[in-house]
Design a protein around this motif. Structure first.
Motif, PDB file in Angstrom:
ATOM      1  N   GLY A 131       0.704  -1.403  -0.143  1.00  0.00           N
ATOM      2  CA  GLY A 131       0.145   0.003   0.002  1.00  0.00           C
ATOM      3  C   GLY A 131       0.697   1.301   0.028  1.00  0.00           C
ATOM      4  O   GLY A 131       0.395   2.297   0.467  1.00  0.00           O
ATOM      5  N   GLY A 132       2.150   1.240  -0.520  1.00  0.00           N
ATOM      6  CA  GLY A 132       2.914   2.237  -0.210  1.00  0.00           C
ATOM      7  C   GLY A 132       2.692   3.346  -1.015  1.00  0.00           C
ATOM      8  O   GLY A 132       2.556   4.614  -0.515  1.00  0.00           O
ATOM      9  N   LYS A 133       2.304   3.208  -1.999  1.00  0.00           N
ATOM     10  CA  LYS A 133       1.829   4.328  -3.007  1.00  0.00           C
ATOM     11  C   LYS A 133       0.410   4.944  -2.694  1.00  0.00           C
ATOM     12  O   LYS A 133       0.248   6.260  -2.736  1.00  0.00           O
ATOM     13  N   ALA A 134      -0.342   4.182  -2.058  1.00  0.00           N
ATOM     14  CA  ALA A 134      -1.738   4.860  -1.505  1.00  0.00           C
ATOM     15  C   ALA A 134      -1.239   5.621  -0.213  1.00  0.00           C
ATOM     16  O   ALA A 134      -1.806   6.613   0.038  1.00  0.00           O
ATOM     17  N   TYR A 135      -0.438   5.164   0.663  1.00  0.00           N
ATOM     18  CA  TYR A 135      -0.011   5.871   1.638  1.00  0.00           C
ATOM     19  C   TYR A 135       0.761   7.347   1.396  1.00  0.00           C
ATOM     20  O   TYR A 135       0.467   8.458   2.046  1.00  0.00           O
ATOM     21  N   GLU A 136       1.392   7.323   0.043  1.00  0.00           N
ATOM     22  CA  GLU A 136       2.017   8.580  -0.227  1.00  0.00           C
ATOM     23  C   GLU A 136       1.057   9.555  -0.892  1.00  0.00           C
ATOM     24  O   GLU A 136       1.278  10.930  -1.132  1.00  0.00           O
ATOM     25  N   GLU A 137      -0.096   9.470  -1.116  1.00  0.00           N
ATOM     26  CA  GLU A 137      -1.312  10.279  -1.648  1.00  0.00           C
ATOM     27  C   GLU A 137      -1.478  11.190  -0.948  1.00  0.00           C
ATOM     28  O   GLU A 137      -1.880  10.771   0.390  1.00  0.00           O
ATOM     29  N   GLY A 138      -1.333  12.336  -1.284  1.00  0.00           N
ATOM     30  CA  GLY A 138      -1.881  13.658  -0.245  1.00  0.00           C
ATOM     31  C   GLY A 138      -0.636  13.832   0.741  1.00  0.00           C
ATOM     32  O   GLY A 138      -1.137  14.809   1.582  1.00  0.00           O
ATOM     33  N   ILE A 139       0.418  13.428   0.773  1.00  0.00           N
ATOM     34  CA  ILE A 139       1.168  13.388   1.925  1.00  0.00           C
ATOM     35  C   ILE A 139       1.769  14.827   1.903  1.00  0.00           C
ATOM     36  O   ILE A 139       2.068  15.652   3.069  1.00  0.00           O
ATOM     37  N   TRP A 140       1.939  15.579   0.753  1.00  0.00           N
ATOM     38  CA  TRP A 140       2.288  16.948   0.805  1.00  0.00           C
ATOM     39  C   TRP A 140       1.374  17.799   1.314  1.00  0.00           C
ATOM     40  O   TRP A 140       1.513  18.902   1.966  1.00  0.00           O
ATOM     41  N   GLU A 141      -0.067  17.460   1.191  1.00  0.00           N
ATOM     42  CA  GLU A 141      -1.017  18.285   1.971  1.00  0.00           C
ATOM     43  C   GLU A 141      -1.206  18.349   3.519  1.00  0.00           C
ATOM     44  O   GLU A 141      -1.630  18.913   4.157  1.00  0.00           O
ATOM     45  N   ARG A 142      -0.449  17.390   3.846  1.00  0.00           N
ATOM     46  CA  ARG A 142      -0.660  16.754   5.400  1.00  0.00           C
ATOM     47  C   ARG A 142       0.904  17.498   6.054  1.00  0.00           C
ATOM     48  O   ARG A 142       1.099  16.796   7.250  1.00  0.00           O
ATOM     49  N   THR A 143       1.633  18.086   5.601  1.00  0.00           N
ATOM     50  CA  THR A 143       3.168  18.419   5.929  1.00  0.00           C
ATOM     51  C   THR A 143       2.552  19.492   7.411  1.00  0.00           C
ATOM     52  O   THR A 143       1.751  20.105   7.265  1.00  0.00           O
ATOM     53  N   ARG A 144       3.727  19.700   8.040  1.00  0.00           N
ATOM     54  CA  ARG A 144       3.719  20.776   8.815  1.00  0.00           C
ATOM     55  C   ARG A 144       5.130  21.755   8.803  1.00  0.00           C
ATOM     56  O   ARG A 144       6.036  21.028   8.311  1.00  0.00           O
ATOM     57  N   GLU A 145       5.313  22.964   9.380  1.00  0.00           N
ATOM     58  CA  GLU A 145       5.927  23.596   9.269  1.00  0.00           C
ATOM     59  C   GLU A 145       7.282  23.558  10.238  1.00  0.00           C
ATOM     60  O   GLU A 145       6.698  23.429  11.587  1.00  0.00           O
ATOM     61  N   VAL A 146       8.299  23.392  10.178  1.00  0.00           N
ATOM     62  CA  VAL A 146       9.401  23.432  11.101  1.00  0.00           C
ATOM     63  C   VAL A 146      10.545  24.492  10.902  1.00  0.00           C
ATOM     64  O   VAL A 146      10.586  24.899   9.772  1.00  0.00           O
ATOM     65  N   GLU A 147      11.419  24.644  11.695  1.00  0.00           N
ATOM     66  CA  GLU A 147      12.445  25.626  11.466  1.00  0.00           C
ATOM     67  C   GLU A 147      13.956  24.841  11.747  1.00  0.00           C
ATOM     68  O   GLU A 147      13.827  23.874  12.697  1.00  0.00           O
ATOM     69  N   VAL A 148      14.832  25.070  10.839  1.00  0.00           N
ATOM     70  CA  VAL A 148      16.130  24.565  11.254  1.00  0.00           C
ATOM     71  C   VAL A 148      17.117  25.727  11.239  1.00  0.00           C
ATOM     72  O   VAL A 148      17.320  26.579  10.449  1.00  0.00           O
ATOM     73  N   LEU A 149      17.465  26.186  12.574  1.00  0.00           N
ATOM     74  CA  LEU A 149      18.173  27.515  12.925  1.00  0.00           C
ATOM     75  C   LEU A 149      17.581  28.709  12.124  1.00  0.00           C
ATOM     76  O   LEU A 149      18.164  29.545  11.651  1.00  0.00           O
ATOM     77  N   GLY A 150      16.367  28.612  12.351  1.00  0.00           N
ATOM     78  CA  GLY A 150      15.689  29.715  11.743  1.00  0.00           C
ATOM     79  C   GLY A 150      15.013  29.808  10.556  1.00  0.00           C
ATOM     80  O   GLY A 150      14.318  30.607   9.969  1.00  0.00           O
ATOM     81  N   VAL A 151      15.525  28.735   9.579  1.00  0.00           N
ATOM     82  CA  VAL A 151      15.109  28.750   8.189  1.00  0.00           C
ATOM     83  C   VAL A 151      13.763  27.768   8.281  1.00  0.00           C
ATOM     84  O   VAL A 151      13.933  26.398   8.662  1.00  0.00           O
ATOM     85  N   LYS A 152      12.693  28.367   7.658  1.00  0.00           N
ATOM     86  CA  LYS A 152      11.414  27.589   7.700  1.00  0.00           C
ATOM     87  C   LYS A 152      11.375  26.518   6.260  1.00  0.00           C
ATOM     88  O   LYS A 152      11.717  26.804   5.460  1.00  0.00           O
ATOM     89  N   THR A 153      11.120  25.349   6.822  1.00  0.00           N
ATOM     90  CA  THR A 153      10.825  24.160   5.843  1.00  0.00           C
ATOM     91  C   THR A 153       9.588  23.377   6.246  1.00  0.00           C
ATOM     92  O   THR A 153       8.965  23.745   7.093  1.00  0.00           O
ATOM     93  N   LEU A 154       9.487  22.300   5.519  1.00  0.00           N
ATOM     94  CA  LEU A 154       8.402  21.495   5.871  1.00  0.00           C
ATOM     95  C   LEU A 154       9.005  19.920   6.425  1.00  0.00           C
ATOM     96  O   LEU A 154      10.209  19.687   5.968  1.00  0.00           O
ATOM     97  N   THR A 155       8.238  19.216   7.037  1.00  0.00           N
ATOM     98  CA  THR A 155       8.449  17.924   7.464  1.00  0.00           C
ATOM     99  C   THR A 155       6.976  17.233   7.294  1.00  0.00           C
ATOM    100  O   THR A 155       5.890  17.879   7.337  1.00  0.00           O
ATOM    101  N   LEU A 156       6.943  15.899   7.340  1.00  0.00           N
ATOM    102  CA  LEU A 156       5.771  15.212   7.246  1.00  0.00           C
ATOM    103  C   LEU A 156       5.011  15.563   8.730  1.00  0.00           C
ATOM    104  O   LEU A 156       5.418  15.763   9.581  1.00  0.00           O
ATOM    105  N   GLY A 157       3.657  15.333   8.390  1.00  0.00           N
ATOM    106  CA  GLY A 157       2.699  15.415   9.330  1.00  0.00           C
ATOM    107  C   GLY A 157       2.949  14.090  10.695  1.00  0.00           C
ATOM    108  O   GLY A 157       3.553  13.481  10.151  1.00  0.00           O
ATOM    109  N   TYR A 158       2.306  14.572  11.697  1.00  0.00           N
ATOM    110  CA  TYR A 158       2.835  13.609  12.852  1.00  0.00           C
ATOM    111  C   TYR A 158       2.468  12.311  12.533  1.00  0.00           C
ATOM    112  O   TYR A 158       3.289  11.142  12.829  1.00  0.00           O
ATOM    113  N   ASN A 159       1.414  12.049  12.055  1.00  0.00           N
ATOM    114  CA  ASN A 159       1.150  10.436  11.715  1.00  0.00           C
ATOM    115  C   ASN A 159       1.998   9.899  10.545  1.00  0.00           C
ATOM    116  O   ASN A 159       2.513   8.773  10.491  1.00  0.00           O
TER     117      ASN A 159
END
Length: 404
Positions: free
Chosen positions: A179-207
């Motif tokens: 089910g790998g491909k199904a898992y990845e569907e919509g993964i970009w819409e479920r991201t959250r914002e984080v910072e690395v030394l003040g630089v904003k970027t994205l990471t995966l949602g908690y789930n």
């Protein structure tokens, strides 16, 4: 696990909870072996943090202690430099308006009492596949070199004195997770914002993040194994962010990719080794035979951080999991030494054209393998003498984990 490995787990358990570890007055500790074990799992700094305040009461050789302190300090400084380089790289991605999702350690490190003690040697990012060309142009202009490795399922870039970056466009390997491909569907819409030394970027949602940790471990254990740091990462996320995770959704993803048994074993290890209190839904995933759980914990502790601790074991592990799932361990070993002529490389074309030359090609193949520089002669002898038992043991474990 041996006594040293049990003591290592005890120290790690204390370290990640900001506690000083205590030992019985009559407990014997082989500090040289313990420090070496910690290095194999890349947790030396974490272990040191669990004993540093009681160091004067511990019977550690002075020279050994000084070397340990020096290594921890050097590693911490290196990690600070590494994170700064990653933040600068992420800023370049932002400047070029190329979205990236940072994965694993670069995010997890912030959950540790001292983030610089959660070591990393590279940075993993997920990108859109259509951006790969732009990314290669951007990194090439920054003097990064693309490492060509047909065995990798992602692009790897390296810059001398700089950061190594692994660029992924998929989180699951084709053919391994149903089910790998199904898992990845919509993964970009479920991201959250984080910072690395003040630089904003994205990471995966908690789930998605915690599920990615699980499937990443599944991939590693199938091919070459993984060490205790992977479990520590999982413990840290559950203890600190478990309330932000929709466990029913995580279990849905687990069932989607058909790794319920494996996931239950991983969570069981975290509970057994680190006293992790599992969420109710997770605790009921599956019933695990404690004898098999102990065998799997031994496998984790004997693997080293990425499963490459014993060179002679690596090839055996790779043989035990391959695409020929219908073959027995003995047949897999025979295929290693006497592969199908049609599947051999072009250097054996003489046998492909004249099949009666197959015995010569197999002898040729054995000599090439015997003198191949990847593994030592000692490793090859060990593979030939005890490789079958290792392959069978791991094949049985892979079957028990339901990863085939």
């Amino acid at each position: 696990m041996n006594q040293t490995q049990k003591q290592l787990v005890k120290m790690l358990s204390s370290a990640v909870r900001k506690e000083q570890v205590t030992f019985n007055s009559d407990e014997s500790i082989d500090w040289e072996a313990l420090i070496e074990e910690a290095k194999e799992h890349k947790v030396s700094g974490l272990v040191y943090s669990a004993v540093k305040n009681n160091i004067g009461h511990l019977n550690i050789d002075g020279t050994l202690l000084n070397e340990w302190k020096r290594d921890v300090i050097f590693s911490s400084v290196h990690q600070s430099k590494h994170v700064k380089q990653v933040s600068e790289l992420l800023q370049v991605f932002n400047n070029h308006e190329i979205p990236v999702i940072i994965l694993k350690g670069m995010v997890l490190r912030n959950l540790f009492p001292n983030p610089d003690l959660r070591t990393m040697s590279d940075v993993d990012v997920l990108v859109h596949e259509e951006d790969l060309g732009r990314i290669e142009d951007m990194l090439t202009a920054m003097n990064f070199t693309k490492v060509e490795d047909p065995q990798e399922k992602h692009d790897v870039y390296y810059k001398p004195g700089g950061v190594k970056i692994e660029v992924h466009w998929s989180l699951t390997e084709d053919g391994m997770f149903k089910g790998g491909k199904a898992y990845e569907e919509g993964i970009w819409e479920r991201t959250r914002e984080v910072e690395v030394l003040g630089v904003k970027t994205l990471t995966l949602g908690y789930n998605d993040f915690i599920f990615h940790l699980i499937i990443h471990m599944a991939s590693h254990v199938a091919y070459h194994g993984f060490g205790v740091r992977y479990l520590v990462d999982l413990v840290m996320m559950i203890e600190q962010q478990g309330q932000l995770i929709d466990w029913q959704e995580v279990i849905r993803l687990i069932d989607l990719c058909q790794i319920r048994k494996f996931s239950a074993v991983i969570f069981g290890c975290c509970e057994d080794l680190f006293g992790l209190k599992l969420p109710k839904d997770v605790a009921q995933l599956a019933t695990i035979d404690p004898n098999y759980l102990t065998l799997f914990e031994d496998e984790v502790m004997n693997s080293g951080v990425h499963g490459y601790r014993e060179s002679s074991e690596v090839l055996s592990r790779q043989i035990s999991y391959n695409n020929q799932k219908q073959l027995s361990p003995l047949q897999k070993m025979m295929n290693l030494f006497f592969p199908s002529i049609d599947e051999m490389s072009d250097k054996y074309n003489y046998a492909k054209k004249n099949k009666f030359l197959a015995p010569i090609a197999w002898i040729h193949h054995l000599f090439v393998g015997l003198f191949h520089p990847t593994y030592s002669f000692k490793d090859k002898v060990k593979l030939m003498t005890s490789g079958y038992q290792t392959v069978k043991k791991r094949a049985d474990m892979i079957e028990w984990l339901e990863l085939e």
